[in-house]
Design a protein around this motif. Structure first.
Motif, PDB file in Angstrom:
ATOM      1  N   TYR A  31       0.760  -1.021  -0.090  1.00 18.48           N
ATOM      2  CA  TYR A  31       0.167  -0.064  -0.120  1.00 18.48           C
ATOM      3  C   TYR A  31       0.884   1.291   0.112  1.00 18.48           C
ATOM      4  CZ  TYR A  31      -3.649  -3.285   1.743  1.00 18.48           C
ATOM      5  OH  TYR A  31      -4.757  -4.132   1.517  1.00 18.48           O
ATOM      6  N   TYR A  33       0.961   5.817  -0.158  1.00 16.73           N
ATOM      7  CA  TYR A  33       0.234   6.725   0.244  1.00 16.73           C
ATOM      8  C   TYR A  33       1.154   8.275   0.061  1.00 16.73           C
ATOM      9  CZ  TYR A  33      -1.417   3.004   3.144  1.00 16.73           C
ATOM     10  OH  TYR A  33      -1.900   1.878   3.669  1.00 16.73           O
ATOM     11  N   ASN A  48      -4.294   7.007  -1.546  1.00 16.31           N
ATOM     12  CA  ASN A  48      -3.801   5.829  -1.444  1.00 16.31           C
ATOM     13  C   ASN A  48      -3.893   5.144  -2.601  1.00 16.31           C
ATOM     14  OD1 ASN A  48      -6.303   4.498  -0.275  1.00 16.31           O
ATOM     15  ND2 ASN A  48      -4.770   2.750  -0.295  1.00 16.31           N
ATOM     16  N   GLN A  98      -3.002  -2.545   5.747  1.00 20.54           N
ATOM     17  CA  GLN A  98      -3.550  -1.268   6.120  1.00 20.54           C
ATOM     18  C   GLN A  98      -3.189  -0.760   7.551  1.00 20.54           C
ATOM     19  OE1 GLN A  98      -7.579  -0.796   4.895  1.00 20.54           O
ATOM     20  NE2 GLN A  98      -7.184  -1.629   2.930  1.00 20.54           N
ATOM     21  N   GLY A  99      -2.926   0.712   7.740  1.00 22.37           N
ATOM     22  CA  GLY A  99      -2.982   1.207   9.166  1.00 22.37           C
ATOM     23  C   GLY A  99      -1.436   1.392   9.354  1.00 22.37           C
ATOM     24  N   GLU A 100      -0.452   0.331   9.410  1.00 17.52           N
ATOM     25  CA  GLU A 100       0.914   0.638   9.937  1.00 17.52           C
ATOM     26  C   GLU A 100       1.798   1.109   8.845  1.00 17.52           C
ATOM     27  OE1 GLU A 100       2.125  -2.580  12.538  1.00 17.52           O
ATOM     28  OE2 GLU A 100       4.164  -2.075  12.191  1.00 17.52           O
ATOM     29  N   GLN A 101       1.764   2.448   8.714  1.00 16.45           N
ATOM     30  CA  GLN A 101       2.452   3.001   7.557  1.00 16.45           C
ATOM     31  C   GLN A 101       3.816   3.785   7.991  1.00 16.45           C
ATOM     32  OE1 GLN A 101      -0.428   6.052   5.954  1.00 16.45           O
ATOM     33  NE2 GLN A 101      -1.947   4.419   6.174  1.00 16.45           N
TER      34      GLN A 101
END
Lengths: 112, 112
Positions: A31, A33, A48, A98-101
């Protein structure tokens, strides 16, 4: 920890020109962003990208903006044409799920 | 409408004290709350994160306390060090969306 790289670190261009910001995400991440941060403010989500497609975008992601990641190379944000209000620091991020960027160091864009 | 709010805007503590940074949110569907810290002219770095299945997450000197009913969370930094001086961002993510929504940040200064 995982490293996201961004090129260039600083870009100065004239209003109306095109600019491409480059991001080298963490190698196994899926992913990608872009966020925009105006000096002294919080980061705001732009877009994203997953599996070759834009998944979500905010109202800040104007028609002049586009993203792509051709053949697993850089993940790019292109602005064409640029406007004065596009001056900001643009952060690229990537994540495996998803989430831990994880964020890159940012590209400071100055539009004159 | 600001979906994630932080307070105070700035905080100064003495070395060795506990710093408490607050965060609140609007959307009860948020299910992932990371805290990032950012040093001047650097990228935000993931510090610690929590999901609503827990009401506490600890990592060394950093602890998140989470109150789902009140939609509030706080970051406690015990034995604060000058090197902890940074801007701390609370963020939120909701299941099914990849974007992070950031608060305005708390600028922490630890004086020695």
């Amino acid at each position: 920890g995982p490293k996201v790289l961004q090129i260039p670190s600083h870009q100065i261009i004239d209003m109306g020109q095109m600019v491409t910001l480059n991001c080298d995400p963490v190698s196994n991440h899926l992913y990608f962003y872009w966020y925009k941060q105006i000096l002294g403010q919080q980061m705001e989500f732009l877009v994203n990208f997953y599996n070759g497609k834009v998944m979500e975008k905010s109202k800040l992601f104007k028609d002049q903006f586009s993203v792509e990641r051709p053949d697993g190379s850089y993940f790019t944000l292109k602005i064409q044409p640029t406007a004065l209000e596009d001056s900001a620091v643009y952060f690229c991020a990537s994540s495996l799920v998803q989430g831990e960027q994880y964020f890159g160091p940012g590209t400071r864009l100055t539009v004159l | 409408q600001q979906q994630v709010r932080q307070s105070p805007q700035s905080l100064t503590v003495w070395e060795g004290e506990t710093a408490i940074l607050n965060c609140s949110y609007e959307d009860s569907t948020f299910d992932y709350f990371p805290w990032y810290w950012q040093f001047p002219r650097e990228s935000p770095a993931l510090l610690i994160a929590i999901r609503p299945v827990s009401n506490k997450k600890e990592d060394g000197r950093f602890t998140i306390f989470f109150n789902k009913r009140e939609k509030k969370l706080s970051l406690h930094i015990t034995d604060s060090q000058p090197g902890d001086s940074a801007t701390y961002f609370c963020a939120a993510n909701q299941g099914g969306s990849a974007k992070l929504i950031f608060g305005e940040g708390t600028k922490l200064t630890v004086s020695s």
